[in-house]
Motif scaffolding. Sequence first.
Motif, PDB file in Angstrom:
ATOM      1  N   SER A   1      -3.514   0.229 -11.534  1.00 38.22           N
ATOM      2  CA  SER A   1      -2.416   0.726 -12.094  1.00 38.22           C
ATOM      3  C   SER A   1      -2.991   2.017 -12.971  1.00 38.22           C
ATOM      4  CB  SER A   1      -1.700  -0.122 -13.038  1.00 38.22           C
ATOM      5  OG  SER A   1      -1.890   0.134 -14.306  1.00 38.22           O
ATOM      6  N   VAL A   2      -4.187   2.118 -13.431  1.00 39.57           N
ATOM      7  CA  VAL A   2      -4.846   2.995 -14.134  1.00 39.57           C
ATOM      8  C   VAL A   2      -4.964   4.112 -13.144  1.00 39.57           C
ATOM      9  CG1 VAL A   2      -6.934   3.477 -15.489  1.00 39.57           C
ATOM     10  CG2 VAL A   2      -6.017   1.401 -15.837  1.00 39.57           C
ATOM     11  N   ALA A   3      -5.511   3.783 -12.127  1.00 39.54           N
ATOM     12  CA  ALA A   3      -5.682   4.646 -11.131  1.00 39.54           C
ATOM     13  C   ALA A   3      -4.406   5.389 -10.747  1.00 39.54           C
ATOM     14  CB  ALA A   3      -6.318   4.278  -9.551  1.00 39.54           C
ATOM     15  N   CYS A   4      -3.291   4.974 -10.714  1.00 37.18           N
ATOM     16  CA  CYS A   4      -2.102   5.281 -10.292  1.00 37.18           C
ATOM     17  C   CYS A   4      -1.787   6.445 -11.575  1.00 37.18           C
ATOM     18  CB  CYS A   4      -0.752   4.571 -10.212  1.00 37.18           C
ATOM     19  SG  CYS A   4      -0.899   3.632  -8.606  1.00 37.18           S
ATOM     20  N   ALA A   5      -1.882   5.965 -12.517  1.00 39.42           N
ATOM     21  CA  ALA A   5      -1.615   6.934 -13.822  1.00 39.42           C
ATOM     22  C   ALA A   5      -2.749   8.321 -13.431  1.00 39.42           C
ATOM     23  CB  ALA A   5      -1.902   6.055 -15.027  1.00 39.42           C
ATOM     24  N   ASP A   6      -3.891   7.972 -13.132  1.00 44.01           N
ATOM     25  CA  ASP A   6      -4.629   8.971 -13.192  1.00 44.01           C
ATOM     26  C   ASP A   6      -4.212   9.973 -12.038  1.00 44.01           C
ATOM     27  OD1 ASP A   6      -6.927  10.479 -13.602  1.00 44.01           O
ATOM     28  OD2 ASP A   6      -8.227   9.370 -11.968  1.00 44.01           O
ATOM     29  N   ALA A   7      -3.660   9.660 -11.108  1.00 43.98           N
ATOM     30  CA  ALA A   7      -3.237  10.171  -9.855  1.00 43.98           C
ATOM     31  C   ALA A   7      -2.231  11.185 -10.266  1.00 43.98           C
ATOM     32  CB  ALA A   7      -2.873   9.515  -8.818  1.00 43.98           C
ATOM     33  N   GLY A   8      -1.447  10.937 -11.567  1.00 44.12           N
ATOM     34  CA  GLY A   8      -0.266  11.649 -11.854  1.00 44.12           C
ATOM     35  C   GLY A   8       0.961  11.071 -11.288  1.00 44.12           C
ATOM     36  N   LEU A   9       1.110   9.824 -10.653  1.00 39.83           N
ATOM     37  CA  LEU A   9       2.364   9.339 -10.372  1.00 39.83           C
ATOM     38  C   LEU A   9       3.460   9.119 -11.147  1.00 39.83           C
ATOM     39  CD1 LEU A   9       1.063   6.615  -7.747  1.00 39.83           C
ATOM     40  CD2 LEU A   9       1.722   9.042  -7.138  1.00 39.83           C
ATOM     41  N   PRO A  10       4.605   9.486 -11.062  1.00 36.29           N
ATOM     42  CA  PRO A  10       5.385   8.971 -12.067  1.00 36.29           C
ATOM     43  C   PRO A  10       5.797   7.640 -11.909  1.00 36.29           C
ATOM     44  CG  PRO A  10       6.658  10.111 -10.328  1.00 36.29           C
ATOM     45  CD  PRO A  10       5.137  10.118 -10.008  1.00 36.29           C
ATOM     46  N   MET A  11       5.714   7.048 -13.291  1.00 34.70           N
ATOM     47  CA  MET A  11       5.624   5.345 -13.337  1.00 34.70           C
ATOM     48  C   MET A  11       6.323   5.068 -14.642  1.00 34.70           C
ATOM     49  SD  MET A  11       1.485   4.759 -13.089  1.00 34.70           S
ATOM     50  CE  MET A  11       1.390   2.940 -13.029  1.00 34.70           C
ATOM     51  N   ARG A  12       7.147   4.034 -14.384  1.00 34.08           N
ATOM     52  CA  ARG A  12       8.248   3.317 -15.448  1.00 34.08           C
ATOM     53  C   ARG A  12       7.190   2.783 -16.737  1.00 34.08           C
ATOM     54  NH1 ARG A  12      12.521   2.624 -12.747  1.00 34.08           N
ATOM     55  NH2 ARG A  12      11.489   1.849 -10.786  1.00 34.08           N
ATOM     56  N   ASP A  13       5.979   2.264 -16.243  1.00 33.09           N
ATOM     57  CA  ASP A  13       5.128   1.627 -17.144  1.00 33.09           C
ATOM     58  C   ASP A  13       3.920   1.426 -16.479  1.00 33.09           C
ATOM     59  OD1 ASP A  13       4.394   0.649 -19.470  1.00 33.09           O
ATOM     60  OD2 ASP A  13       6.017  -0.767 -19.516  1.00 33.09           O
ATOM     61  N   MET A  14       2.930   0.991 -17.367  1.00 32.64           N
ATOM     62  CA  MET A  14       1.567   0.415 -16.740  1.00 32.64           C
ATOM     63  C   MET A  14       2.097  -0.871 -16.052  1.00 32.64           C
ATOM     64  SD  MET A  14      -0.637   2.948 -16.972  1.00 32.64           S
ATOM     65  CE  MET A  14      -2.016   2.551 -16.790  1.00 32.64           C
TER      66      MET A  14
END
Lengths: 222, 246
Positions: B145-158
Amino acid sequence: MTKRIVIPGELVTEERKKLGSHVFVSEGKIYSDSMGLVNDEADFASVVPLEGKYMPEQGDLIIGVIGDEKFSVYMVDVNSFYQTAISKKELREMLKPGAVISAKVSRVNELNEVDLENPRAFFGGEIIELSPVKIPRFIGREASMLNLIKDWTKSNIVVGRNGRIWAKGGDTDLLKKAVKKIDKEAHMENLTNRMEEFLEKNAPKNGVKKEVMEEDMEEGEN
Amino acid sequence: MGKKVQEITYVDSKGKRLDGRKVDELRPIKIKVGVIPRADGSAYLEWGQNKVYASVHGPRECLPKHTANPYKAVVKFNYRMASFSVPDRKNPKPGRREIEISKVSGEALERAIFLEKFPNTQIDVNVEIVDSNAGSRIAALTAASVACADAGLPMRDMVCGTGVGRAGGKIIVDLTKDEEDAPDAVDIPIAILPNSKEIVLLQLDGVMPKKEWEKAYEMAVDASMKVYEVQKQALKDKYLNGDDKK
């Protein structure tokens, strides 16, 4: 005007503000949907992303690399989700794989597939990559950053919205350093001012090119 | 079969566990963001003895094409354990366990990401477990989930989570391998979205009465929020460290 960094799902504001980009509403509160910067004083609740892929939009100027050649089209890599095709009729020149073109995005469909128009072939030069979300910082407000860099490097620069910068002539080494600096410090303020200092320090001066460079290197270490 | 060698006290009179933690205390967690330059997003996580690398590629063209969904992106989660990550050598071939964890973790992540923004694409999430000691699936999901945020994916939440369970009759958080091997052990990996407290992953080995479960759930949510704070700090550190120099 202080900006703060938010992560996905972090609260942007509890106030009722107009919605900008990269935010979503849940139970009346506004949350960020990506890593980015928030300006709390702005009228719009919006997040300026710090990471992300290129999302094509109509009217973007992009820089593509020719990949494959078919009977009547070239396949172009535009740093997006899919390759796209341009007709050979639109280009006067014969192109080989690896050739660089610029083009305008004429249409984007619901699957983010891109149609291109007004292709223009480039000869020579090189491509410098920068994250697509940081391209606005490279251009700056009213192209201030871009003009500054052009003044110092004397390069021909074409900026593609898809995260590619084509440059030819001038001091491309300095340009590369500048792009690297923008990539590293895109989240910090007064980037244009700091870039001016940086360029002044790193630009080789006429005549005494080498000596100045070496001195600057040492200063940079400290 | 053999005689009982020795009764192990999993929680002593002072409330300390085998490794000196309290019942609601997590093992130390360390996260580093952006460790793999060629990936769109990546993270390295140490959670006690667990060591995990996570990388995210995409969204990109979905191949093979029949797996694509024209309404949303597909998350392809790969949980893999290195052959040296466990005491006895593990066969590197993905086994039943790894395929199962890949499936449930991928579904947990799917809930967090705004998939409908990227129709017809796939998001590759690869998680490699380099060292493990119980709770590796949650460690994998936390890192992913941290990696997804680092990739700049739009996310509802961690996505954050923890293990919770029972050993020696006591409800404890974040079990180690020794505690998981207790005769009455119950192990529940649980992952939530921190804002809504929505459960995105929940598995259970063993049997647990309802009362114990209610207590375990509360402890798990509290502990997960601590994990969330670590994730948050790790992501912000990637940028804030640059400020110190200037």
